[in-house]
Design an enzyme around this catalytic site. Structure first.
Site, PDB file in Angstrom:
ATOM      1  N   HIS A 152      79.016  34.797   8.344  1.00 38.70           N
ATOM      2  CA  HIS A 152      79.003  33.342   8.537  1.00 38.70           C
ATOM      3  C   HIS A 152      80.382  32.721   8.325  1.00 38.70           C
ATOM      4  CE1 HIS A 152      74.344  33.027   7.833  1.00 38.70           C
ATOM      5  NE2 HIS A 152      74.651  33.482   9.018  1.00 38.70           N
ATOM      6  N   GLY A 210      69.642  37.987  -3.068  1.00 39.34           N
ATOM      7  CA  GLY A 210      69.884  36.550  -3.221  1.00 39.34           C
ATOM      8  C   GLY A 210      69.909  35.764  -1.932  1.00 39.34           C
ATOM      9  N   THR A 211      68.967  36.073  -1.055  1.00 36.98           N
ATOM     10  CA  THR A 211      68.882  35.282   0.184  1.00 36.98           C
ATOM     11  C   THR A 211      67.429  34.935   0.460  1.00 36.98           C
ATOM     12  OG1 THR A 211      69.376  35.237   2.556  1.00 36.98           O
ATOM     13  CG2 THR A 211      69.041  37.408   1.582  1.00 36.98           C
ATOM     14  N   GLN A 236      76.411  36.600   3.847  1.00 33.22           N
ATOM     15  CA  GLN A 236      76.274  35.306   4.520  1.00 33.22           C
ATOM     16  C   GLN A 236      77.120  34.267   3.804  1.00 33.22           C
ATOM     17  OE1 GLN A 236      71.789  34.620   5.525  1.00 33.22           O
ATOM     18  NE2 GLN A 236      71.892  36.084   3.850  1.00 33.22           N
ATOM     19  N   TYR A 256      83.590  20.204   3.999  1.00 29.10           N
ATOM     20  CA  TYR A 256      84.116  21.568   3.831  1.00 29.10           C
ATOM     21  C   TYR A 256      85.354  21.602   2.938  1.00 29.10           C
ATOM     22  CZ  TYR A 256      80.564  23.350   6.846  1.00 29.10           C
ATOM     23  OH  TYR A 256      79.340  23.690   7.336  1.00 29.10           O
ATOM     24  N   LEU A 309      65.713  36.207  -7.004  1.00 29.05           N
ATOM     25  CA  LEU A 309      65.121  35.486  -8.131  1.00 29.05           C
ATOM     26  C   LEU A 309      63.608  35.423  -8.009  1.00 29.05           C
ATOM     27  CD1 LEU A 309      66.002  33.938 -10.669  1.00 29.05           C
ATOM     28  CD2 LEU A 309      66.151  31.868  -9.257  1.00 29.05           C
ATOM     29  N   CYS A 353      91.805  27.851  14.615  1.00 34.52           N
ATOM     30  CA  CYS A 353      92.414  26.919  15.571  1.00 34.52           C
ATOM     31  C   CYS A 353      91.619  26.926  16.871  1.00 34.52           C
ATOM     32  CB  CYS A 353      93.867  27.295  15.837  1.00 34.52           C
ATOM     33  SG  CYS A 353      94.620  26.176  17.045  1.00 34.52           S
ATOM     34  N   ASP A 375      82.135  32.098   0.433  1.00 37.27           N
ATOM     35  CA  ASP A 375      83.093  32.206  -0.680  1.00 37.27           C
ATOM     36  C   ASP A 375      83.749  33.589  -0.649  1.00 37.27           C
ATOM     37  OD1 ASP A 375      81.658  34.187  -2.364  1.00 37.27           O
ATOM     38  OD2 ASP A 375      80.189  32.592  -2.692  1.00 37.27           O
TER      39      ASP A 375
HETATM   40  P1  OAD Z   1      69.353  29.960   0.362  1.00 37.95           P
HETATM   41  O1  OAD Z   1      69.760  28.773  -0.453  1.00 37.95           O
HETATM   42  O2  OAD Z   1      68.512  29.734   1.564  1.00 37.95           O
HETATM   43  O3  OAD Z   1      68.570  31.002  -0.554  1.00 37.95           O
HETATM   44  C1  OAD Z   1      69.087  31.417  -1.797  1.00 37.95           C
HETATM   45  C2  OAD Z   1      68.144  32.464  -2.382  1.00 37.95           C
HETATM   46  O4  OAD Z   1      68.711  32.935  -3.593  1.00 37.95           O
HETATM   47  C3  OAD Z   1      66.735  31.932  -2.722  1.00 37.95           C
HETATM   48  O5  OAD Z   1      65.742  32.855  -2.276  1.00 37.95           O
HETATM   49  C4  OAD Z   1      66.746  31.851  -4.251  1.00 37.95           C
HETATM   50  O6  OAD Z   1      65.472  32.134  -4.829  1.00 37.95           O
HETATM   51  C5  OAD Z   1      67.721  32.954  -4.599  1.00 37.95           C
HETATM   52  N1  OAD Z   1      68.421  32.729  -5.871  1.00 37.95           N
HETATM   53  C6  OAD Z   1      68.792  31.563  -6.443  1.00 37.95           C
HETATM   54  N2  OAD Z   1      69.416  31.776  -7.607  1.00 37.95           N
HETATM   55  C7  OAD Z   1      69.448  33.130  -7.773  1.00 37.95           C
HETATM   56  C8  OAD Z   1      69.957  33.989  -8.793  1.00 37.95           C
HETATM   57  N3  OAD Z   1      70.575  33.511  -9.874  1.00 37.95           N
HETATM   58  N4  OAD Z   1      69.793  35.317  -8.644  1.00 37.95           N
HETATM   59  C9  OAD Z   1      69.176  35.828  -7.546  1.00 37.95           C
HETATM   60  N5  OAD Z   1      68.674  35.073  -6.561  1.00 37.95           N
HETATM   61  C10 OAD Z   1      68.805  33.732  -6.679  1.00 37.95           C
HETATM   62  O7  OAD Z   1      70.701  30.751   0.732  1.00 37.95           O
HETATM   63  P2  OAD Z   1      70.927  31.858   1.855  1.00 37.95           P
HETATM   64  O8  OAD Z   1      69.708  32.683   2.038  1.00 37.95           O
HETATM   65  O9  OAD Z   1      72.203  32.538   1.528  1.00 37.95           O
HETATM   66  O10 OAD Z   1      74.357  29.442   6.635  1.00 37.95           O
HETATM   67  O11 OAD Z   1      71.139  30.943   3.111  1.00 37.95           O
HETATM   68  C11 OAD Z   1      71.388  31.553   4.351  1.00 37.95           C
HETATM   69  C12 OAD Z   1      72.279  30.672   5.186  1.00 37.95           C
HETATM   70  O12 OAD Z   1      71.702  29.375   5.278  1.00 37.95           O
HETATM   71  C13 OAD Z   1      73.650  30.411   4.595  1.00 37.95           C
HETATM   72  O13 OAD Z   1      74.582  31.449   4.870  1.00 37.95           O
HETATM   73  C14 OAD Z   1      74.050  29.142   5.266  1.00 37.95           C
HETATM   74  C15 OAD Z   1      72.750  28.381   5.115  1.00 37.95           C
HETATM   75  O14 OAD Z   1      72.518  27.378   6.017  1.00 37.95           O
HETATM   76  C16 OAD Z   1      75.262  28.708   7.293  1.00 37.95           C
HETATM   77  O15 OAD Z   1      75.829  27.761   6.789  1.00 37.95           O
HETATM   78  C17 OAD Z   1      75.499  29.187   8.681  1.00 37.95           C
END
Ligand code: OAD
Length: 234
Positions: free
Chosen positions: A109, A175-176, A91, A56, A202, A117, A94
């Site tokens: 998140h 973007g999730t 989520q 981290y 994407l 703490c 940053d």
């Molecule tokens: P992921 O890495 O699971 O998914 C990222 C998504 O963004 C994918 O569907 C990609 O296709 C898409 N993507 C990538 N580049 C892109 C771009 N330039 N424009 C648009 N989309 C794009 O990330 P999250 O869904 O955010 O949690 O992950 C969810 C959670 O899983 C996170 O908050 C984290 C992780 O484990 C914790 O740490 C608790």
């Protein structure tokens, strides 16, 4: 789409990808480089705190060298100009939404730039490392951890999120991957509560079929285009 007044936007790692922050599940993503069980669970922290803190500390240092991209700026513009209710539920850990100027942001998140703490339960703004076990500025005990939700822990501020979903006319996911609950389930909650649903990603996410509409492309292109469309259709 019908009249839209209240909007909930869910963002994930894809919105920060073009700022140079690794996503989790794409090729070369963080969870390909590290096992979740080694760095992102309370058990991992109990077993090997130095490994977890080092992981981290690197992420915290890295995000401070990155800049918001056109998608963050477009969402900040929407936040500034939208007269109805609007909530950006991110989520992401940053601070790029905030650095772009968005104010109605909720970090479900947690945040890299906070330390939590485990002795006195206070959160403190934090930009430096935690590996050297610094003392909590509030209580003086060396019991700080990253203020990031780990697997097996409850995401933050769920009541506020569901209150916003209940009032939402439009739910937008950006973007999730739709792999992590409860965030991945918000689209179904929103639908059942009567909101229109839109995905900007994407590629089709795991939950794509739940959305009324999906638009695919890089966030820096599809998000500004959607924001322009929304602000000119009022
Ligand atoms: P992921 O890495 O699971 O998914 C990222 C998504 O963004 C994918 O569907 C990609 O296709 C898409 N993507 C990538 N580049 C892109 C771009 N330039 N424009 C648009 N989309 C794009 O990330 P999250 O869904 O955010 O949690 O992950 C969810 C959670 O899983 C996170 O908050 C984290 C992780 O484990 C914790 O740490 C608790």
């Amino acid at each position: 789409m019908n009249q839209i007044r209240n909007i909930v936007i869910l963002t994930g790692a894809g919105v920060s990808a073009e700022s140079g922050i690794d996503t989790f599940r794409d090729a070369g993503g963080l969870w390909e480089q590290h096992r979740v069980e080694d760095v992102a669970t309370p058990e991992a922290f109990a077993r090997d705190p130095e490994l977890v803190l080092r992981f981290y500390d690197m992420r915290r240092e890295a995000i401070q060298t990155k800049q918001p991209n056109a998608a963050h700026h477009a969402l900040a513009r929407l936040d500034a100009e939208w007269r109805g209710e609007l909530l950006i539920v991110t989520q992401n850990v940053d601070d790029l939404h905030e650095r772009a100027g968005a104010t109605r942001v909720l970090h479900m998140h947690g945040e890299h730039l906070n330390a939590w703490c485990t002795a006195c339960d206070e959160r403190s703004p934090w930009t430096g490392p935690l590996l050297d076990r610094p003392a909590c500025p509030e209580c003086g005990v060396a019991a700080l951890r990253p203020d990031v939700v780990w697997f097996g822990e409850m995401p933050y501020r769920m009541e506020e999120i569901f209150a916003a979903l209940r009032e939402a006319d439009l739910f937008v996911s950006i973007g999730t991957s739709g792999a992590v609950y409860p965030a991945a389930g918000f689209v179904r909650n929103a639908r059942e509560l009567g909101a229109a649903t839109l995905e900007l990603n994407l590629e089709p996410s795991q939950g794509s079929s739940w959305f009324d509409e999906s638009r695919h492309g890089p966030a820096t292109e599809v998000v500004p285009a959607w924001v322009d469309e929304l602000l000119t259709r009022k």
